[in-house]
Scaffold this motif. Structure first.
Motif, PDB file in Angstrom:
ATOM      1  N   THR A 103       0.808  -1.219   0.000  1.00 10.08           N
ATOM      2  CA  THR A 103       0.000   0.000   0.000  1.00 10.08           C
ATOM      3  C   THR A 103       0.844   1.272   0.000  1.00 10.08           C
ATOM      4  O   THR A 103       0.308   2.356  -0.239  1.00 10.08           O
ATOM      5  CB  THR A 103      -0.939   0.052   1.225  1.00 10.08           C
ATOM      6  OG1 THR A 103      -0.162  -0.036   2.420  1.00 10.08           O
ATOM      7  CG2 THR A 103      -1.944  -1.093   1.175  1.00 10.08           C
ATOM      8  N   ALA A 174      -5.685  -1.879  -4.101  1.00 11.04           N
ATOM      9  CA  ALA A 174      -4.444  -2.400  -3.511  1.00 11.04           C
ATOM     10  C   ALA A 174      -3.991  -3.663  -4.228  1.00 11.04           C
ATOM     11  O   ALA A 174      -2.784  -3.879  -4.432  1.00 11.04           O
ATOM     12  CB  ALA A 174      -4.646  -2.664  -2.023  1.00 11.04           C
ATOM     13  N   ARG A 208      -8.049   4.578  -9.404  1.00  8.71           N
ATOM     14  CA  ARG A 208      -7.662   4.390  -7.999  1.00  8.71           C
ATOM     15  C   ARG A 208      -6.416   3.521  -7.869  1.00  8.71           C
ATOM     16  O   ARG A 208      -5.689   3.619  -6.883  1.00  8.71           O
ATOM     17  CB  ARG A 208      -8.820   3.789  -7.194  1.00  8.71           C
ATOM     18  CG  ARG A 208      -9.861   4.829  -6.767  1.00  8.71           C
ATOM     19  CD  ARG A 208     -10.667   4.341  -5.594  1.00  8.71           C
ATOM     20  NE  ARG A 208      -9.827   3.996  -4.459  1.00  8.71           N
ATOM     21  CZ  ARG A 208     -10.250   3.324  -3.385  1.00  8.71           C
ATOM     22  NH1 ARG A 208     -11.506   2.934  -3.323  1.00  8.71           N
ATOM     23  NH2 ARG A 208      -9.430   3.056  -2.401  1.00  8.71           N
ATOM     24  N   GLN A 212      -3.348   4.760  -5.792  1.00 11.55           N
ATOM     25  CA  GLN A 212      -2.767   3.912  -4.753  1.00 11.55           C
ATOM     26  C   GLN A 212      -1.244   3.916  -4.866  1.00 11.55           C
ATOM     27  O   GLN A 212      -0.533   3.986  -3.869  1.00 11.55           O
ATOM     28  CB  GLN A 212      -3.301   2.487  -4.888  1.00 11.55           C
ATOM     29  CG  GLN A 212      -2.629   1.462  -3.976  1.00 11.55           C
ATOM     30  CD  GLN A 212      -3.124   1.520  -2.554  1.00 11.55           C
ATOM     31  OE1 GLN A 212      -4.184   1.023  -2.227  1.00 11.55           O
ATOM     32  NE2 GLN A 212      -2.331   2.150  -1.693  1.00 11.55           N
ATOM     33  N   ARG A 218      -4.925   4.896   0.282  1.00  8.59           N
ATOM     34  CA  ARG A 218      -5.569   3.649   0.694  1.00  8.59           C
ATOM     35  C   ARG A 218      -7.086   3.759   0.809  1.00  8.59           C
ATOM     36  O   ARG A 218      -7.778   2.744   0.880  1.00  8.59           O
ATOM     37  CB  ARG A 218      -5.003   3.183   2.048  1.00  8.59           C
ATOM     38  CG  ARG A 218      -3.550   2.768   1.988  1.00  8.59           C
ATOM     39  CD  ARG A 218      -3.108   2.101   3.280  1.00  8.59           C
ATOM     40  NE  ARG A 218      -2.886   3.045   4.364  1.00  8.59           N
ATOM     41  CZ  ARG A 218      -3.666   3.191   5.425  1.00  8.59           C
ATOM     42  NH1 ARG A 218      -4.760   2.454   5.552  1.00  8.59           N
ATOM     43  NH2 ARG A 218      -3.372   4.060   6.369  1.00  8.59           N
TER      44      ARG A 218
END
Length: 339
Positions: A103, A174, A208, A212, A218
């Motif tokens: 992450t 993630a 996203r 990330q 996150r």
């Protein structure tokens, strides 16, 4: 220990609970419409769909005749504890554990810097497009380092020697970012610029994933920040700050939180946040002064102190007044602070 039960077609809901630290029971396999094409890889498809977790058949814990389901899924530490408390330790390979999710990508931050030599890199563009296509179809490559890609005679990029995971619902940002990770050590900033273009062209919903990686985002705060939904972004930044351990990343989050708070009209919160941000930056990342000068200058301008705004930014740009004026309106589209 009470656990909620989920059918195999509801693994995304199970993912949310496991992400909050709970163990759940998966009572059935995914239906035909959602079943991974490699059922022989059970329980990998179930576990990887849920995300970072461990799984073990309930039969291995209560000593009954072995059955695939119900399958206990939960955070690795929780499932290890359950296995340790069983009358007989579950045999190998139980508990089955997924690969760790990454992450935080700040070690690659040099890639985000603009490169005046940016040029088109067909191989990187092609790899990015292929990964975007895989992720959009709920497939993780599994081993995407640069050596696992080929180009045919017409230049089309082909997948070579993958270790795929077939998920029963869309992968999380993630998971997708972790899938991209093997490529990053071989990249320069030009390559990253090309990768973003190719990946988002193939899968616009993958924004996203990029956030990330580039912002270690996150909770998804960067998307509403970018679109001017600052109240939503504020809540998501605060959510990440609750358990963010990287001190430099905390400074970055606080800088963006100050801008977002000011843009919602909450100047008191913005003032408190920017002071906390400056104090933490002095301790953990004094080299970030230029990035924070913009935050301090813009807030001062919004608070009606033009002299303080220009003083804060006079060493940052050739024409700081023009830059600050561009963003002075609270509805302006703001840049995301990153360092």
């Amino acid at each position: 220990m009470e656990m909620r039960e989920f059918a195999g077609d509801d693994l995304c809901s199970a993912r949310q609970l496991v992400g909050r630290g709970e163990a759940v029971l998966i009572v059935s396999a995914p239906g035909e419409a959602n079943r991974p094409t490699e059922e022989s890889r059970w329980p990998r498809g179930i576990a990887e769909t849920i995300g970072e977790c461990a799984v073990v058949p309930l039969a291995c814990l209560n000593g009954t005749e072995f059955r695939r389901y119900p399958l206990v899924a939960g955070p690795k530490r929780v499932v290890r504890f359950l296995c340790a408390g069983a009358e007989e330790l579950p045999p190998e390979p139980w508990p089955y554990e997924t690969r760790p999710l990454r992450t935080n990508y700040r070690e690659f931050r040099e890639l985000w810097r603009p490169d005046p030599q940016d040029a088109q890199h067909p191989l990187v563009l092609g790899i990015a497009e292929r990964l975007g296509q895989l992720h959009s179809k709920n497939i993780l490559h599994g081993d995407a380092h640069i050596g696992n890609w080929l180009r045919d005679q017409d230049g089309t990029v082909l997948v070579s020697d993958p270790d795929p995971s077939f998920l029963s619902c869309p992968p999380s940002p993630a998971q997708c970012a972790t899938d991209v990770l093997p490529l990053l050590p071989s990249m320069r900033s030009q390559h990253w610029h090309n990768f973003r273009i190719g990946y988002l062209a193939a899968w616009p919903e993958g924004r996203r994933t990029i956030d990330q990686i580039q912002y270690s985002d996150r909770t998804g705060w960067a998307v509403p920040f970018r679109s001017g939904e600052f109240a939503t972004s504020t809540g998501l930044i605060e959510q990440q700050l609750l358990d963010e351990s990287d001190q430099v990343l905390r400074v970055m989050l606080l800088a963006n939180l100050a801008l977002a708070s000011s843009s919602t009209g909450d100047d008191d919160a913005a003032a408190r946040t920017v002071m906390t941000c400056l104090n933490r930056a002095e301790e953990h990342c004094p080299w970030a002064a230029n990035g924070l000068a913009f935050v301090l200058g813009l807030l001062a301008l919004r608070w009606g102190d033009r002299a303080a705004a220009l003083d804060a930014t006079r060493f940052t740009w050739a024409d700081p007044e023009a830059v600050l004026t561009r963003y002075a309106d609270r509805g302006a589209r703001l840049p995301i602070i990153n360092f």
